[in-house]
Design an enzyme around this catalytic site. Structure first.
Site, mmCIF file in Angstrom:
data_model
loop_
_atom_site.group_PDB
_atom_site.id
_atom_site.type_symbol
_atom_site.label_atom_id
_atom_site.label_comp_id
_atom_site.label_asym_id
_atom_site.label_seq_id
_atom_site.Cartn_x
_atom_site.Cartn_y
_atom_site.Cartn_z
ATOM 1 N N ASP A 16 0.323 3.885 2.097
ATOM 2 C CA ASP A 16 -0.575 4.007 0.949
ATOM 3 C C ASP A 16 -0.255 5.255 0.117
ATOM 4 O OD1 ASP A 16 -2.602 3.265 -0.721
ATOM 5 O OD2 ASP A 16 -4.238 3.922 0.581
ATOM 6 N N ASN A 64 -4.644 -7.495 -2.081
ATOM 7 C CA ASN A 64 -3.819 -6.916 -3.149
ATOM 8 C C ASN A 64 -3.570 -7.872 -4.317
ATOM 9 O OD1 ASN A 64 -1.908 -4.868 -0.835
ATOM 10 N ND2 ASN A 64 -3.545 -4.222 -2.204
HETATM 11 C C1 IPE Z 1 -3.759 -1.132 1.916
HETATM 12 O O1 IPE Z 1 -3.726 -0.272 0.826
HETATM 13 C C2 IPE Z 1 -2.751 -2.224 1.746
HETATM 14 C C3 IPE Z 1 -1.362 -1.825 1.874
HETATM 15 C C4 IPE Z 1 -0.906 -0.632 2.105
HETATM 16 C C5 IPE Z 1 -0.412 -2.903 1.734
HETATM 17 P P1 IPE Z 1 -4.697 -0.471 -0.427
HETATM 18 O O2 IPE Z 1 -4.389 0.633 -1.351
HETATM 19 O O3 IPE Z 1 -4.596 -1.850 -0.938
HETATM 20 O O4 IPE Z 1 -6.131 -0.295 0.247
HETATM 21 P P2 IPE Z 1 -7.528 0.095 -0.404
HETATM 22 O O5 IPE Z 1 -7.727 -0.819 -1.580
HETATM 23 O O6 IPE Z 1 -7.440 1.516 -0.827
HETATM 24 O O7 IPE Z 1 -8.529 -0.108 0.695
HETATM 25 C C1 IPE Z 2 0.363 1.301 -1.443
HETATM 26 O O1 IPE Z 2 0.229 2.150 -2.525
HETATM 27 C C2 IPE Z 2 1.217 0.111 -1.745
HETATM 28 C C3 IPE Z 2 0.512 -1.175 -1.752
HETATM 29 C C4 IPE Z 2 -0.763 -1.366 -1.535
HETATM 30 C C5 IPE Z 2 1.306 -2.346 -2.035
HETATM 31 P P1 IPE Z 2 -0.918 1.944 -3.603
HETATM 32 O O2 IPE Z 2 -0.406 1.097 -4.700
HETATM 33 O O3 IPE Z 2 -2.155 1.438 -2.954
HETATM 34 O O4 IPE Z 2 -1.108 3.430 -4.101
HETATM 35 P P2 IPE Z 2 -2.469 4.127 -4.531
HETATM 36 O O5 IPE Z 2 -3.437 3.935 -3.402
HETATM 37 O O6 IPE Z 2 -2.915 3.449 -5.794
HETATM 38 O O7 IPE Z 2 -2.095 5.554 -4.734
HETATM 39 MG MG MG Z 3 -3.790 2.329 -2.187
#
Ligand code: IPE
Ligand code: IPE
Ligand code: MG
Length: 236
Positions: A16, A64
């Site tokens: 993340d 997602n």
């Molecule tokens: C969790 O991260 C999913 C992945 C890393 C693939 P998200 O960024 O989607 O999670 P939330 O929305 O902060 O809970």
């Molecule tokens: C994790 O990074 C990747 C996926 C969930 C695919 P994020 O896209 O959630 O990054 P933040 O949380 O917005 O920084």
């Molecule tokens: Mg995220």
């Protein structure tokens, strides 16, 4: 405790912070995802070097899909590149690929690439890289329970005979060693529908580092930290 293994066999990571990494640099979110894929590859090699048997990476959740269509398609494009280019390289080092989640519902060309990669790496034995793709833990548990309900309906199983093991055996991780260590980057302290059942007795580590900045040194530190922990499983 001396009778406990000091290194985790199965490590899972919620990757993340890609978006925030990009934002800090005034770059588009996709730049963060791109760097995130490089990190995933480096960390997969690091895990192999550090003797981790199974590394499970959370790449795309069932939630997602709620992101803007442009970001979703960008992520799918990067996944394609990862499966095509990086998995092939990892395979040369003996890494077997496994994919969990509802990946068969993805675009047909991506499904074919995944099927090929699974076939090509099936005989590899150095380690296993598990990619959680269109994965949601609640959907996974629901599917397992649904199969048990079918067995009950068919008269092959009595409700009273259902154990936790039955449910675990119906999960996609049934053939993997138990989850030992779960890491989440970027400072968020939640599981976001990842390996809820499997994490029952996993050690957890939440680090502030944004995923694109994560690397071998931090993975090594996480493994060292794991060795210091005492897992009691409800006992003394
Ligand atoms: C969790 O991260 C999913 C992945 C890393 C693939 P998200 O960024 O989607 O999670 P939330 O929305 O902060 O809970
Ligand atoms: C994790 O990074 C990747 C996926 C969930 C695919 P994020 O896209 O959630 O990054 P933040 O949380 O917005 O920084
Ligand atoms: Mg995220």
């Amino acid at each position: 405790m001396s009778d406990q293994p000091t290194s985790p066999r199965h490590v899972a990571i919620i990757m993340d912070g890609n978006g925030r990494w990009a934002k800090k640099r005034l770059l588009p979110r996709m730049a963060g995802h791109k760097k995130g894929v490089d990190t995933a590859k480096q960390v997969a090699y690091a895990a192999l070097d550090l003797g981790v048997e199974v590394l499970t990476l959370y790449a795309f959740s069932t939630e997602n899909w709620a992101r803007p269509e442009e970001e979703v398609s960008g992520l799918m494009g990067l996944l394609k590149i990862f499966i095509q280019r990086d998995v092939r390289e990892l395979s040369e080092r003996g890494v077997r690929l496994k994919v969990i989640g509802n990946w068969r519902a993805l675009a047909p060309d991506l499904v074919v690439l995944i099927e090929d990669a699974l076939t090509q790496t099936a005989g590899n034995t150095a380690s296993t890289l598990v990619i959680a793709l269109n994965y949601g833990s609640q959907a996974e548990i629901t599917a397992s329970v649904r199969r048990l309900a079918e067995q009950v309906k068919a008269g092959a199983l009595k409700p009273d005979a259902i154990t936790a093991d039955h449910i675990a055996q119906g999960l996609e991780t049934a053939d993997l060693p138990p989850l030992d260590l779960l890491i989440r980057t970027s400072g968020e302290v939640r599981l976001s529908n990842f390996l809820l059942w499997q994490a029952a007795y996993a050690e957890m580590l939440f680090v502030e580092t944004l995923w694109p900045d994560f690397g071998k040194a931090e993975l090594a530190a996480a493994l060292d930290g794991f060795g210091e922990r005492e897992r009691r499983y409800g006992g003394l």
